[in-house]
Design an enzyme around this catalytic site. Structure first.
Site, PDB file in Angstrom:
ATOM      1  CE1 TYR A 191      -2.685  -3.130   2.458  1.00  0.00           C
ATOM      2  CE2 TYR A 191      -3.376  -2.707   0.210  1.00  0.00           C
ATOM      3  CZ  TYR A 191      -3.438  -3.468   1.356  1.00  0.00           C
ATOM      4  OH  TYR A 191      -4.232  -4.578   1.390  1.00  0.00           O
TER       5      TYR A 191
ATOM      6  CG  HIS B 168      -4.522   0.623   2.485  1.00  0.00           C
ATOM      7  ND1 HIS B 168      -4.083   1.021   3.716  1.00  0.00           N
ATOM      8  CD2 HIS B 168      -5.016  -0.617   2.649  1.00  0.00           C
ATOM      9  CE1 HIS B 168      -4.272   0.042   4.592  1.00  0.00           C
ATOM     10  NE2 HIS B 168      -4.838  -0.959   3.971  1.00  0.00           N
TER      11      HIS B 168
ATOM     12  CD  GLU C 216      -9.767  -2.050   4.076  1.00  0.00           C
ATOM     13  OE1 GLU C 216      -9.887  -2.660   2.998  1.00  0.00           O
ATOM     14  OE2 GLU C 216      -8.703  -1.971   4.694  1.00  0.00           O
TER      15      GLU C 216
ATOM     16  CG  HIS D  55     -11.850  -6.076   4.835  1.00  0.00           C
ATOM     17  ND1 HIS D  55     -11.380  -6.001   6.123  1.00  0.00           N
ATOM     18  CD2 HIS D  55     -10.787  -5.866   4.030  1.00  0.00           C
ATOM     19  CE1 HIS D  55     -10.086  -5.741   6.109  1.00  0.00           C
ATOM     20  NE2 HIS D  55      -9.714  -5.640   4.854  1.00  0.00           N
TER      21      HIS D  55
ATOM     22  CG  ASP E 166      -6.580  -8.151   9.188  1.00  0.00           C
ATOM     23  OD1 ASP E 166      -7.226  -7.192   9.642  1.00  0.00           O
ATOM     24  OD2 ASP E 166      -6.090  -8.162   8.054  1.00  0.00           O
TER      25      ASP E 166
ATOM     26  CD  GLU F  65      -9.556  -8.100   0.438  1.00  0.00           C
ATOM     27  OE1 GLU F  65     -10.450  -7.511   1.066  1.00  0.00           O
ATOM     28  OE2 GLU F  65      -8.367  -7.741   0.467  1.00  0.00           O
TER      29      GLU F  65
END
Ligand code: GCO
Ligand code: MG
Length: 411
Positions: A157, A219, A269, A319, A323, A346
């Site tokens: 990013y 991002h 997100e 999202h 994580d 995603e």
């Protein structure tokens, strides 16, 4: 049938070095329990504390079938609300209650929502590289594996994310003249990043053509007007969407972007408060809604958000990062199979370790994801194996982003 919640436990595990938070709700029916995802990886221990100290004592003795009532009660229980920490704790319980509902009905969760609108869920993978050729090589690799949606970044990013101490003051791609005494951090250069992205997509379209859907995640790494300029410059390369072009705090800038370009936008997100998505959706400032289900409180609010989005022509693109637990992925998937306004999902994918810790991980074939058709969410957790991967303390270095002059930036 008299049914009560008897215990609420939190399991923290990090099979891939990324903290995952799982909630297990146990009931008075022997062998009947539910699992939910409460993964806020940067504050995993805080979420666990909310569950242990506040929500578990409230939930024990309640009927697990009263999903909406319990969601509303947990949401307002701390008076101040809509924080990602509380929302994640609520999500862990909420998803577990839906999992229990599916097990009681002996049906996969999408069936309880009203059945499938599609047999498989189109997913996108992350292609990255140090230069356009490397990115192209990775796009081709995913194409050969059957993916038709691919996110393309060049150096993570912001075009340059450094985690090694030696690089902290001098980004890998360009020596920046940080001022004397500049603080250590994950440096990147917004201007160089923005200038590098148009040549990347020009290269990709020239070499691979337009058959594959390409995505890019800004991002929140650019000043809003620079994001508007990038969205305009990318128009000829027909992105499927440009993600997080601005920060949630700057969403009103999307009106300027909308007025100047038809590059599709994906936001969400970072959203955790209804006010963040309401005006973005009702003003049609985004084409895709990208929330992390547990950051908004789980399946119960996500179903309502998907319905609101449908009314305004906005599609879902939940999202799906590293994580997120396989239980959270399964929650995404059951909604993806059902909602009429699905966009794309995603998909980072599951390592051997993750599949060992989480039996029943959804599988991907030829660019489509399929949940197993077990009752509920369909994913379990092997707590013995989960214990082999203890959670990690502290904050990740990548979130301490800094600009060339050493000033702190949103990550
Ligand atoms: C994405 C996201 C992630 C986030 C991460 C934060 O599009 O998948 O931007 O990569 O940075 O989930 O913890
Ligand atoms: Mg993103």
């Amino acid at each position: 049938m008299q049914l009560r919640i008897e215990n609420v436990r939190t399991i923290l595990t990090a099979p891939e070095g990324i903290n995952l938070v799982v909630v297990r709700v146990e009931t008075s029916e022997p062998g009947l329990y539910g699992l939910g995802c409460a993964t806020f990886t940067q504050q995993a221990f805080t979420v666990a504390t909310v569950l242990e100290k506040y929500l578990a004592p409230f939930l024990v003795g309640k009927d697990p079938r009263r999903i909406e009532d319990l969601w509303q009660s947990m949401y307002a229980a701390t008076y101040w609300r809509n924080s990602p920490v509380l929302n994640n704790a609520i999500s862990g319980v909420d998803m577990a209650l839906w999992d229990i509902a599916g097990k009681l009905a002996q049906a996969p969760l999408y069936q309880l929502f009203g059945g499938k609108c599609r047999e498989g869920v189109a997913v996108y993978k992350h292609a990255d590289g140090e230069n356009p050729q490397e990115v192209e090589d990775n796009v081709r690799r995913y194409r050969e594996e059957g993916y038709r949606f691919i996110r393309c970044q060049m150096g993570g990013y912001g075009g340059a994310v450094h985690l090694d101490a030696a690089m902290r003051l001098t980004p890998r791609y360009v020596p920046v003249h940080a001022p004397r005494g500049a603080q250590p951090g994950a440096y990147y250069d917004p201007s160089r990043y923005a200038r590098s992205i148009v040549p990347l997509f020009e290269h990709l379209r020239e070499s691979i053509g337009f058959e594959v859907e390409l995505l890019h995640d800004v991002h929140e790494r650019l000043a809003p007007i620079d994001a508007v300029r990038l969205a305009k410059e990318l128009e000829p390369y027909r992105l499927f969407y440009l993600e997080d072009p601005v920060s949630p705090e700057d969403v009103d800038w999307l009106q300027t972007m909308r007025a100047q370009t038809c590059t599709p936008i994906a936001m969400g997100e970072l959203f955790s408060h209804p006010l963040e998505w309401q005006r973005v959706i009702t003003n049609r400032l985004t084409d895709f809604i990208r929330v992390h289900l547990s950051h908004i409180g789980g399946i119960t609010p996500a179903r309502k958000l998907a319905a609101l989005s449908e009314a305004f022509g906005v599609r879902t693109a939940w999202h799906g990062p590293g994580d997120l637990s396989p239980i959270g992925y399964a929650a995404n998937l059951h909604l993806d199979l059902h909602v009429p306004n699905f966009g794309v999902q995603e998909w980072v994918g599951f390592s051997e370790r993750l599949q060992e810790v989480f039996p029943g991980c959804p599988q991907v074939q030829d660019g489509y994801a399929y949940p197993n058709d077990k009752p509920g969410l369909g994913v379990d957790i092997d707590e013995e194996k989960a214990l082999q991967y203890p959670p990690i303390e502290g904050l990740p270095e990548w979130t301490f982003a800094r600009r060339p002059d050493g000033s702190p930036a949103r990550p």
